[in-house]
Design a protein around this motif. Structure first.
Motif, PDB file in Angstrom:
ATOM      1  N   ILE A 162      46.159  31.113  43.350  1.00  0.00           N
ATOM      2  CA  ILE A 162      45.535  32.380  43.768  1.00  0.00           C
ATOM      3  C   ILE A 162      45.240  33.262  42.552  1.00  0.00           C
ATOM      4  CG2 ILE A 162      45.955  34.549  44.996  1.00  0.00           C
ATOM      5  CD1 ILE A 162      47.550  32.886  47.065  1.00  0.00           C
ATOM      6  N   VAL A 163      46.221  33.407  41.652  1.00  0.00           N
ATOM      7  CA  VAL A 163      46.040  34.249  40.464  1.00  0.00           C
ATOM      8  C   VAL A 163      44.967  33.664  39.550  1.00  0.00           C
ATOM      9  CG1 VAL A 163      47.159  35.121  38.365  1.00  0.00           C
ATOM     10  CG2 VAL A 163      48.387  35.156  40.548  1.00  0.00           C
ATOM     11  N   LEU A 293      50.788  45.529  49.389  1.00  0.00           N
ATOM     12  CA  LEU A 293      49.524  44.992  48.885  1.00  0.00           C
ATOM     13  C   LEU A 293      48.325  45.652  49.542  1.00  0.00           C
ATOM     14  CD1 LEU A 293      50.421  41.187  48.661  1.00  0.00           C
ATOM     15  CD2 LEU A 293      49.864  42.684  46.732  1.00  0.00           C
ATOM     16  N   VAL A 294      48.353  45.757  50.891  1.00  0.00           N
ATOM     17  CA  VAL A 294      47.165  46.250  51.586  1.00  0.00           C
ATOM     18  C   VAL A 294      47.031  47.766  51.493  1.00  0.00           C
ATOM     19  CG1 VAL A 294      47.100  44.299  53.173  1.00  0.00           C
ATOM     20  CG2 VAL A 294      48.339  46.372  53.831  1.00  0.00           C
ATOM     21  N   VAL A 295      48.173  48.484  51.382  1.00  0.00           N
ATOM     22  CA  VAL A 295      48.110  49.945  51.309  1.00  0.00           C
ATOM     23  C   VAL A 295      48.018  50.428  49.857  1.00  0.00           C
ATOM     24  CG1 VAL A 295      49.314  52.106  51.825  1.00  0.00           C
ATOM     25  CG2 VAL A 295      49.308  50.253  53.498  1.00  0.00           C
ATOM     26  N   GLY A 296      48.892  49.861  49.002  1.00  0.00           N
ATOM     27  CA  GLY A 296      48.939  50.337  47.625  1.00  0.00           C
ATOM     28  C   GLY A 296      47.971  49.661  46.680  1.00  0.00           C
ATOM     29  N   PHE A 297      47.703  48.368  46.931  1.00  0.00           N
ATOM     30  CA  PHE A 297      46.828  47.619  46.023  1.00  0.00           C
ATOM     31  C   PHE A 297      45.678  46.979  46.788  1.00  0.00           C
ATOM     32  CE2 PHE A 297      51.075  47.718  44.214  1.00  0.00           C
ATOM     33  CZ  PHE A 297      50.833  48.129  42.920  1.00  0.00           C
ATOM     34  N   GLY A 298      45.213  47.691  47.802  1.00  0.00           N
ATOM     35  CA  GLY A 298      44.147  47.152  48.636  1.00  0.00           C
ATOM     36  C   GLY A 298      42.905  46.778  47.855  1.00  0.00           C
ATOM     37  N   ASP A 299      42.571  47.583  46.853  1.00  0.00           N
ATOM     38  CA  ASP A 299      41.364  47.314  46.069  1.00  0.00           C
ATOM     39  C   ASP A 299      41.498  46.017  45.272  1.00  0.00           C
ATOM     40  OD1 ASP A 299      40.301  49.638  47.035  1.00  0.00           O
ATOM     41  OD2 ASP A 299      40.876  50.852  45.295  1.00  0.00           O
ATOM     42  N   VAL A 300      42.714  45.736  44.790  1.00  0.00           N
ATOM     43  CA  VAL A 300      42.945  44.509  44.028  1.00  0.00           C
ATOM     44  C   VAL A 300      42.981  43.302  44.959  1.00  0.00           C
ATOM     45  CG1 VAL A 300      44.557  43.291  42.513  1.00  0.00           C
ATOM     46  CG2 VAL A 300      44.218  45.761  42.261  1.00  0.00           C
ATOM     47  N   VAL A 301      43.699  43.427  46.065  1.00  0.00           N
ATOM     48  CA  VAL A 301      43.805  42.327  47.030  1.00  0.00           C
ATOM     49  C   VAL A 301      42.427  41.952  47.568  1.00  0.00           C
ATOM     50  CG1 VAL A 301      44.694  41.680  49.296  1.00  0.00           C
ATOM     51  CG2 VAL A 301      46.154  42.890  47.695  1.00  0.00           C
ATOM     52  N   ALA A 302      41.579  42.941  47.755  1.00  0.00           N
ATOM     53  CA  ALA A 302      40.236  42.680  48.289  1.00  0.00           C
ATOM     54  C   ALA A 302      39.422  41.787  47.379  1.00  0.00           C
ATOM     55  CB  ALA A 302      39.509  44.000  48.509  1.00  0.00           C
ATOM     56  N   LEU A 303      39.819  41.682  46.071  1.00  0.00           N
ATOM     57  CA  LEU A 303      39.063  40.869  45.107  1.00  0.00           C
ATOM     58  C   LEU A 303      39.467  39.399  45.125  1.00  0.00           C
ATOM     59  CD1 LEU A 303      39.152  43.337  42.061  1.00  0.00           C
ATOM     60  CD2 LEU A 303      37.274  42.967  43.674  1.00  0.00           C
ATOM     61  N   ILE A 304      40.570  39.044  45.831  1.00  0.00           N
ATOM     62  CA  ILE A 304      41.004  37.638  45.877  1.00  0.00           C
ATOM     63  C   ILE A 304      39.943  36.805  46.574  1.00  0.00           C
ATOM     64  CG2 ILE A 304      42.720  36.028  46.787  1.00  0.00           C
ATOM     65  CD1 ILE A 304      44.774  38.274  46.633  1.00  0.00           C
ATOM     66  N   PRO A 305      39.426  35.762  45.910  1.00  0.00           N
ATOM     67  CA  PRO A 305      38.398  34.933  46.560  1.00  0.00           C
ATOM     68  C   PRO A 305      38.976  34.143  47.723  1.00  0.00           C
ATOM     69  CG  PRO A 305      39.077  33.946  44.486  1.00  0.00           C
ATOM     70  CD  PRO A 305      39.755  35.295  44.557  1.00  0.00           C
ATOM     71  N   MET A 306      38.213  34.058  48.796  1.00  0.00           N
ATOM     72  CA  MET A 306      38.671  33.290  49.948  1.00  0.00           C
ATOM     73  C   MET A 306      38.867  31.821  49.589  1.00  0.00           C
ATOM     74  SD  MET A 306      39.282  35.219  52.451  1.00  0.00           S
ATOM     75  CE  MET A 306      39.535  33.900  53.634  1.00  0.00           C
TER      76      MET A 306
END
Length: 478
Positions: A162-163, A293-306
């Motif tokens: 993932i990373v 992840l979804v509340v504090g780092f939502g912008d970063v998590v949103a960048l993870i490619p499906m």
């Protein structure tokens, strides 16, 4: 502790797109599924009976409650979740977990194989009408997951995949589907919510059928998943506590505005089989990390490619499938009835996309085939003897288990026309299991009585004798 923490992080990352997808199925905002996954995971880590098992919003629950949302709205959906959780607690208290012993191994194998197929099928939607770069990225992700454990067994390979793929996507400025495309992520914590529905019989009439279906489906999936984890880890678990914990977790989830859920086999396999987690810590941290992840780092998590998450789930499906069960050598040795039960379970699950239906169909098939097989093990042997006065007695020695499948034709095994005036039915090597058998014995006695023949039934064990005495002559004479 490192294993538990990293396992919780990987599961949290895998939960995000799943929870969003299930929210879409249920017809609710993605936040409803994400909050449900957080509250379910945290609550079950304390209340559940199977350590390391992951519970969150699931597709099966989403399918069951979707009609309530569509026809009656969000408040009725939450009321359904609350009632469904309460029903699960009641079912746990009356011992529903003990019914798991009636699920045969062939159904469990079919359940696991069907689950692997459904997990794989769910990834296909992320591989259709996408940029070509997605395909090599998925292939690289799979390669990393397969090869990395040979280099380092401490860090979970799915997390590395993932990373690595996320970093590559950002560095190369690729435009590929990512987690953010699945829906808006929440930017606040879940809050207390009480559904605004009238406390009336009309409300109960609306939500009760869906709540009952949710309770049964959720418990079935959770208990089967718990049994699977028991087998993988070689450790026992408290199924009654797990059933009650699922119910309590759903009630808690409902009061925080979540859509409810149950055990998740895919994420549980990531946690237990891929990452090696064994304690409640991983389950608790999966929920906490999800929220952070979804509340504090939502912008970063949103960048993870499906593509990265697809690679993880594909390998989960491959690892979940019981390949030994479909090897030609295994199929040749296995009785055809066992193979048939497994195939029926797989087909029932895959065709309906409902694990509960598949398992129920599989269990019914297994019971039917078992009853048919046992019915043919009943035997009747006739002998005729004469006493010192020359009076003849016909003795029928019945062997086997007498129940509806084997006793319905029992009366045809007697020679009514040629038997003497006294007949003895010896049940020393048989056992009476139900009213059908007592009715069959009554029919035999009645048929002989019409010919003036006296029948004596002997050899009943205490349980059979009690059942026969209680029912004989009281079954309508049919």
């Amino acid at each position: 502790m490192r294993t538990e923490v990293l396992a919780g992080l990987v599961v949290a990352l895998a939960l995000i797109p799943e929870a969003i997808s299930f929210s879409i199925i249920a017809g609710v905002d993605p936040r409803v599924g994400l909050f449900a996954s957080f509250t379910m995971a945290v609550a079950i880590s304390f209340l559940g009976g199977r350590p390391a098992m992951i519970s969150a919003a699931t597709g099966a629950i989403a399918l069951v409650i979707a009609p309530v949302m569509r026809e009656h709205g969000y408040d009725y959906l939450i009321a359904t979740v609350l009632l469904g959780g309460a029903i699960q607690v009641v079912l746990a208290l009356v011992g529903v977990a003990r019914l798991m012993r009636f699920v045969p191994r062939s159904v469990m194998v079919g359940f696991v194989n069907a689950l692997a197929i459904l997990i794989f099928q769910a990834q296909i939607t992320h591989l259709v009408d996408v940029p070509w770069q997605v395909y090599p990225m998925v292939a690289v992700g799979i390669a990393v997951i397969v090869a990395f454990p040979r280099v380092n067994a401490v860090v979970p390979a799915p997390l590395v995949a993932i990373v690595a793929l996320t970093g590559f996507t950002l560095a190369a400025s690729l435009t590929v589907p990512d987690v953010g495309d699945q829906g808006n992520l929440p930017d606040s914590l879940p809050s207390w919510f009480v559904p605004d529905v009238p406390l009336s019989l009309d409300t109960l009439r609306i939500i009760a059928p869906y709540a009952l279906a949710m309770a049964v489906v959720g418990l079935l999936e959770s208990l089967l998943t718990a049994k699977l984890v028991d087998d993988i880890t070689d450790t026992p678990s408290d199924k009654t506590r797990e059933a009650a914990g699922q119910g309590a977790a759903n009630v808690i989830t409902g009061f925080f505005g979540g859509m409810g859920g149950c055990a998740m086999i895919g994420q549980t396999m990531i946690n237990v089989k891929v990452s090696g987690a064994r304690t409640r810590i991983s389950t608790f941290l999966a929920g906490v990390f999800l929220l952070v992840l979804v509340v504090g780092f939502g912008d970063v998590v949103a960048l993870i490619p499906m593509a990265a998450l697809v690679a993880v789930m594909v390998m989960v499906s491959v690892g979940t499938f019981d390949w030994h069960s479909v090897r030609p050598a295994t199929l040749r040795r296995m009785p055809r009835s066992e193979t048939a039960v497994m195939v029926v379970t797989v087909l029932g699950t895959v065709l309906t996309h409902n694990l509960a239906i598949g398992v129920v169909v599989g269990v019914l098939t297994a019971m039917t085939l078992f009853a048919r097989r046992v019915a043919h093990l009943t035997d009747v042997e006739r002998t005729v003897a004469r006493d010192a006065d020359g009076a003849a007695t016909a003795t029928y020695r019945v062997t086997g288990q007498l129940f509806f499948a084997s006793s319905n034709e029992l009366y045809t095994r007697f020679d009514y026309a040629d038997d003497p005036e006294r007949v003895v039915v010896d049940l020393s090597d048989a056992r009476v299991w139900d009213a059908s058998t007592v009715a069959a014995l009554d029919a035999i006695t009645t048929k002989y009585a019409r010919r003036g023949t006296r029948v004596e039934i002997v050899g009943l064990d205490p349980a059979s004798a009690e059942r026969h005495e209680r029912l004989t002559g009281r079954l309508g004479g049919h």
